[in-house]
Enzyme design. Sequence first.
Site, short mmCIF file in Angstrom:
data_model
loop_
_atom_site.label_atom_id
_atom_site.label_comp_id
_atom_site.label_asym_id
_atom_site.label_seq_id
_atom_site.Cartn_x
_atom_site.Cartn_y
_atom_site.Cartn_z
N LYS A 133 -7.58 5.06 13.81
CA LYS A 133 -6.79 4.04 14.51
C LYS A 133 -5.40 4.59 14.85
O LYS A 133 -4.62 4.93 13.96
CB LYS A 133 -6.60 2.79 13.64
CG LYS A 133 -5.92 1.68 14.44
CD LYS A 133 -5.33 0.59 13.60
CE LYS A 133 -3.89 0.78 13.26
NZ LYS A 133 -2.96 0.71 14.41
N GLU A 171 0.67 10.32 3.66
CA GLU A 171 1.90 11.02 4.08
C GLU A 171 2.91 9.94 4.45
O GLU A 171 2.76 9.27 5.47
CB GLU A 171 1.64 11.91 5.30
CG GLU A 171 0.62 12.99 5.10
CD GLU A 171 1.06 14.05 4.11
OE1 GLU A 171 2.25 14.10 3.75
OE2 GLU A 171 0.20 14.83 3.67
N CYS A 220 9.38 12.00 9.69
CA CYS A 220 9.40 11.69 8.25
C CYS A 220 10.15 12.75 7.46
O CYS A 220 10.77 12.46 6.46
CB CYS A 220 7.98 11.51 7.73
SG CYS A 220 6.89 12.84 8.19
N GLU A 274 15.14 5.27 4.69
CA GLU A 274 14.73 6.00 5.89
C GLU A 274 15.13 5.19 7.12
O GLU A 274 14.65 4.08 7.32
CB GLU A 274 13.19 6.16 5.85
CG GLU A 274 12.66 7.06 6.91
CD GLU A 274 11.17 7.34 6.75
OE1 GLU A 274 10.41 6.38 6.50
OE2 GLU A 274 10.77 8.51 6.88
P1 NDP Z 1 3.54 1.57 9.60
O1 NDP Z 1 3.44 2.26 8.30
O2 NDP Z 1 3.45 0.10 9.62
O3 NDP Z 1 2.43 2.12 10.61
C1 NDP Z 1 1.65 3.28 10.45
C2 NDP Z 1 0.21 2.97 10.83
O4 NDP Z 1 -0.38 2.09 9.88
C3 NDP Z 1 0.06 2.28 12.18
O5 NDP Z 1 -1.12 2.71 12.80
C4 NDP Z 1 -0.02 0.83 11.76
O6 NDP Z 1 -0.59 0.02 12.74
C5 NDP Z 1 -0.90 0.93 10.53
N1 NDP Z 1 -0.82 -0.20 9.61
C6 NDP Z 1 0.13 -1.18 9.53
N2 NDP Z 1 -0.15 -2.02 8.51
C7 NDP Z 1 -1.30 -1.58 7.94
C8 NDP Z 1 -2.10 -2.03 6.84
N3 NDP Z 1 -1.76 -3.09 6.11
N4 NDP Z 1 -3.21 -1.33 6.52
C9 NDP Z 1 -3.55 -0.23 7.22
N5 NDP Z 1 -2.85 0.23 8.28
C10 NDP Z 1 -1.73 -0.43 8.63
O7 NDP Z 1 4.87 2.02 10.29
P2 NDP Z 1 5.68 1.23 11.42
O8 NDP Z 1 5.17 1.65 12.70
O9 NDP Z 1 5.69 -0.24 11.19
O10 NDP Z 1 7.13 1.76 11.14
C11 NDP Z 1 7.92 1.17 10.11
C12 NDP Z 1 8.77 2.19 9.41
O11 NDP Z 1 7.93 3.13 8.79
C13 NDP Z 1 9.62 3.02 10.35
O12 NDP Z 1 10.82 2.41 10.63
C14 NDP Z 1 9.79 4.29 9.58
O13 NDP Z 1 10.85 4.16 8.68
C15 NDP Z 1 8.51 4.40 8.80
N6 NDP Z 1 7.54 5.32 9.42
C16 NDP Z 1 7.33 6.50 8.80
C17 NDP Z 1 6.47 7.41 9.35
C18 NDP Z 1 6.24 8.71 8.70
O14 NDP Z 1 5.72 9.63 9.33
N7 NDP Z 1 6.58 8.85 7.45
C19 NDP Z 1 5.78 7.17 10.60
C20 NDP Z 1 6.00 5.86 11.16
C21 NDP Z 1 6.87 5.00 10.57
P3 NDP Z 1 0.40 -0.64 13.85
O15 NDP Z 1 1.02 0.46 14.59
O16 NDP Z 1 -0.49 -1.39 14.70
O17 NDP Z 1 1.36 -1.48 13.08
#
Ligand code: NDP
Length: 482
Positions: free
Chosen positions: A181, A255, A289, A386
Amino acid sequence: MTFEYAPAPESRSIVSIKPKYGHFINGSFVAGKKHFPTINPATEEILSHIALGGASDVDKAVMAAQKAYTKTWSKLSGKERGKYLYRIARILQERAREFAVLETLDNGKPIRETRDIDIPLVAAHFFYHAGWADKLDYAGLGHSPKAYGVAGQIIPWNFPLLMLAWKVAPALATGNTVVLKPAETTSLTALLFAEVCQQAELPDGVVNIVTGDGSTGSAIVNHPGIHKIAFTGSTEVGKKIARAIASTDKKATLELGGKGANIVFDDAPVDETVEGIVNGIFFNQGHVCCAGSRLIVQESIAEEIIEKLKVRMAKIRVGDPLDKNTDLGAINSKEQLIKIKELSAIGDAEGAERWSPQCNLSNKGFWFAPTVFTGVTQANRIAQEEIFGPVLSVLTFRTPQEAMDKANNTPFGLSAGIWSEKGSRIFWASQHLKAGVIWANTFNKFDPASPFGGYKESGWGREGGKHGLAAYLKNGKETGAK
Ligand code: NDP
């Protein structure tokens, strides 16, 4: 005398975006029931409508992946699997420009980065893992290591296609099939990758892509047919996933977030260090990240470094991501922009001093100027949380031990950088830093052969290299993953 850069826009005519997309299940695109818009964050233009996958779509994808695993993929030799990976890698190279433009449109990151970093690394991941597919028995990964079956993979929006490559390439090389996904705001390159799977004549059901939101991701995590989860994203969602699978036999690599320390000693080469600080935090709008989001600089050279950093920051070109001169593109979404603004306002309220160069930011789209906060203390939220944006927090130190203590003083432990001319100092510091990835006199360098992952709340397990392969194998001797 200074010269202005003339506009150098990359043409978008190479991409053709459909008005609406379905899911990619069992080798074909299938219509979705509900859809949501995906926009270009630089202009807010609606690019397309993406299917919102529900539990039944995930179920169909898992069934297809299970069937493909049992009937086809698990029966192929490593050598044959490797051929498909090579084929995918070559097609990705051939279509690199198309992918780069599409990624820039959907994500907002500069074309300079998608063209020169994201897409070449994507192809490199497939080439690297293609080479492993027929060598797994001889690589110290345990006796005759076996695939888990179906891997559920959930990826974020900051490196959409690259995170797909980090997940899909090792899964296929090790003989697993996949249900993936992409993130809600950046599904388009994953859907174009589905076309690459068709073009490579990958057997139906080996790769399945279900688009949607968090509920779709949750349906993948909780599906009984999934045996291995690979997730990249926030620590908050990572914890939810860890809780959801705690009482199951599902394996997982997570990660998660970071608050990387970029540590500058007084013997560091100043100009190169300033360049490294800029690359550490302003690369990919700081949506990284492992970004070097905390600059921890020796007090005796702090003033000089900050002064030069500001001069350099004033030269960062912020604007149209499709312009080949652009250094800093758009923030990926309105939600992320709100988060960056909120945390920056907290920095002001906590007494840190904010500085940004003069930037002409467009009224349309989501933008944030490169920003540095000085006078930050360890207790400040901008030193602990972060921000995931182009915002640098600066702290100072007097002794090397103080630098280590400050660097390790967050809930995270993903990355760190050390700037010093002394090799012995670099070795000493790298032994004291609790970070999964440590760069010396450079920052944000990635290679498929190099394992990547974190300590503490930065996650479980490693991706990339031999460690990353082990996480997809039943007898794989990997440490750290569940
Ligand atoms: P999320 O952790 O919510 O999203 C990452 C992925 O997980 C997306 O595909 C998301 O779907 C999906 N997801 C969301 N909720 C669930 C769940 N309950 N079970 C399984 N999968 C789920 O990150 P966000 O996009 O909301 O970003 C929020 C914060 O996270 C950012 O501000 C940043 O600080 C951090 N972040 C860190 C990353 C990293 O590489 N360490 C990458 C991205 C974000 P969907 O996109 O549809 O919500």
